[in-house]
Design a protein around this motif. Structure first.
Motif, PDB file in Angstrom:
ATOM      1  N   TRP A 173     -42.451  33.537  10.350  1.00 44.09           N
ATOM      2  CA  TRP A 173     -41.344  33.127  11.215  1.00 44.09           C
ATOM      3  C   TRP A 173     -40.193  34.132  11.196  1.00 44.09           C
ATOM      4  CZ3 TRP A 173     -43.374  29.859  14.211  1.00 44.09           C
ATOM      5  CH2 TRP A 173     -44.048  28.703  13.816  1.00 44.09           C
ATOM      6  N   TYR A 177     -42.711  25.118  15.728  1.00 44.17           N
ATOM      7  CA  TYR A 177     -41.380  25.672  15.452  1.00 44.17           C
ATOM      8  C   TYR A 177     -40.286  24.741  15.947  1.00 44.17           C
ATOM      9  CZ  TYR A 177     -37.818  29.243  14.654  1.00 44.17           C
ATOM     10  OH  TYR A 177     -36.711  29.933  14.184  1.00 44.17           O
ATOM     11  N   ASP A 234     -45.277  27.351  19.051  1.00 44.67           N
ATOM     12  CA  ASP A 234     -44.054  26.943  19.731  1.00 44.67           C
ATOM     13  C   ASP A 234     -43.689  25.496  19.400  1.00 44.67           C
ATOM     14  OD1 ASP A 234     -43.731  29.393  20.888  1.00 44.67           O
ATOM     15  OD2 ASP A 234     -44.612  28.834  22.820  1.00 44.67           O
ATOM     16  N   ARG A 294     -38.805  35.141  14.721  1.00 45.88           N
ATOM     17  CA  ARG A 294     -38.211  34.024  15.463  1.00 45.88           C
ATOM     18  C   ARG A 294     -36.848  33.648  14.900  1.00 45.88           C
ATOM     19  NH1 ARG A 294     -41.731  29.864  18.756  1.00 45.88           N
ATOM     20  NH2 ARG A 294     -43.781  30.869  18.762  1.00 45.88           N
ATOM     21  N   GLY A 325     -33.964  34.546  17.348  1.00 45.78           N
ATOM     22  CA  GLY A 325     -33.901  33.331  18.150  1.00 45.78           C
ATOM     23  C   GLY A 325     -32.547  33.107  18.802  1.00 45.78           C
TER      24      GLY A 325
END
Length: 432
Positions: A110, A326, A323, A113, A117
């Protein structure tokens, strides 16, 4: 709520290589409805609160389902699910598990992200030490930290008053602590003035780093995740020597002392000072000890120094939809704790915007010293890890039992620290 699990990695270590080398279910992102599964190690009461909070997650294409885990059997279940390649999409994990599983390619990374993000859910909104310690040597993150463990010294204010001592405050020294322990020993039904399992257990050398680093010396290891060396310099040795003297005098409980009931003994006035974590506050809040008590940061030599530790949530690399998973992971970190922690304030979230509910609950309960100490710990710049997260960590624990603990008990000379460190460095070299 249990905020740390020790031994999960050891239970799973034998499965890592075999699992990593096998094939995997295809991951990717599904277009249709997706069920995201979640597995925790929490109590039935906390799980009920989590379920209620998860009911507030709204997404027409995502259903969230929590998987029950037998009490006390989380490590075994995690091991079996790892072997069977049936890990849930999100599962509670310790830092050691995350490091080892990530290095074996078992978890979704991760790192990109959380760094790139959008919105508030980004790396810089987490406690920095937690984020740094969840990265592998390659900068990967197979999970995200969720709750922090902070540490300090619980003290019986009534016992301090009875022997004419002022209550400890932030900035007190190791000499202050040992002197107080000496005065409190064998008073009011207590045998020892201080029970400090973190200073005498197999993880003890890491805690002794607090003394060394605070005094301007070197930590026991340069990195708990990917160490290049262990070290016992002059300041570290000095700290060990003072602990040996305190144990010999009877002020501090020796290695081998059964600390399992220490919180209950503390509540009953039989342990005047206790090394421990902030999670004890939730139990004390429920049990309501008759003693007046407080929580204070670890002592220092010169500079404030504390331990850092966090638990988190991991995801297997074969999750059906990264997706969707998350999105639920974000919801767990940003919304769920607001619903859970007010009733059981066991730990501050690693995601800092979610910490308010935790601190508000403690303040409402009158746990002001816990609030002050946890905030001080989270703001402390100099921190050291609590244990190695490596696959050979159990071998270090064996060396600690054979060398370090006998030094504390006076069965081996302090000079044997160098033999102990040399053997650890041999392990580090062998691991390559």
């Amino acid at each position: 709520m249990k905020t740390k699990i020790i031994g999960t990695t050891l239970a799973c270590a034998g499965l890592l290589t075999a699992t990593a080398c096998g094939g995997s279910d295809s991951g990717g992102d599904a277009d249709g409805p997706v069920t995201v599964t979640v597995m925790t190690w929490e109590s039935p009461e906390t799980n009920a609160a989590i379920d209620k909070a998860l009911a507030g997650f709204k997404d027409d294409k995502i259903t969230v389902k929590r998987i029950d885990t037998p009490g006390g059997g989380y490590g075994d279940k995690l091991a079996s699910l790892t072997q069977a390649k049936k890990l849930p999409d999100l599962f509670w994990c310790g830092n050691d598990t995350e490091q080892q599983y990530t290095s074996q390619g078992l978890l979704v990374d991760w790192s990109k992200r959380i760094t790139d993000g959008s919105g508030a859910f980004k790396a810089d909104s987490f406690v920095p030490s937690a984020m740094e310690n969840w990265k592998t040597a390659d900068g990967l993150m197979g999970g995200l930290p969720s709750l922090m463990n902070t540490y300090g010294v619980w003290y019986n204010a009534d016992a301090f008053k009875a022997v004419g001592l002022a209550e400890p405050k932030a900035g007190w020294t190791w000499d202050d602590m040992y002197a107080a322990a000496g005065k409190l020993a064998n008073k009011g039904g207590a045998k020892y003035g201080l029970v400090a399992d973190q200073l005498t257990s197999p993880d003890a050398p890491f805690t002794m780093s607090l003394y060394s680093v605070s005094a301007g010396g070197a930590p026991f290891t340069d990195n708990v995740n990917h160490p290049t060396k262990a070290e016992a310099d002059g300041k570290f040795t000095e700290g060990v020597g003072k602990l040996v003297d305190a144990i010999k005098s009877g002020a501090v409980a020796p290695p081998g002392y059964d600390a399992a009931n220490a919180p209950a003994l503390f509540s009953g006035g039989k342990v005047p000072m206790l090394f421990g974590g902030q999670w004890l506050a939730a139990g004390f809040q429920t049990d309501k000890p008759k003693i007046r008590y407080g929580f204070v940061p670890f002592p220092q030599v010169t500079t404030p120094t504390t331990l850092y530790d966090s638990v988190g949530i991991c995801t297997p690399e074969y999750t059906a939809s990264e997706d969707a998973t998350y999105k639920v992971l974000e919801y767990l970190n940003t919304k769920v704790w607001d619903a859970v922690l007010p009733a059981s304030p066991v730990a501050p979230p690693a995601y800092t915007p979610a910490q308010e509910s935790y601190f508000n609950a403690l303040t409402k309960a009158g746990q002001t010293t816990v609030v002050d100490t946890v905030k001080a710990d989270l703001a402390t710049e100099k921190t050291v890890g609590v244990r190695f997260t490596t696959q050979w960590a159990s071998q270090v624990a064996d060396l600690t039992t054979a060398y370090y603990q006998p030094i504390l008990s006076g069965k081996k000379p302090v000079s044997e620290l160098q033999t102990y460190v040399t053997k650890i460095n041999d392990l580090i070299k062998q691991a390559g």
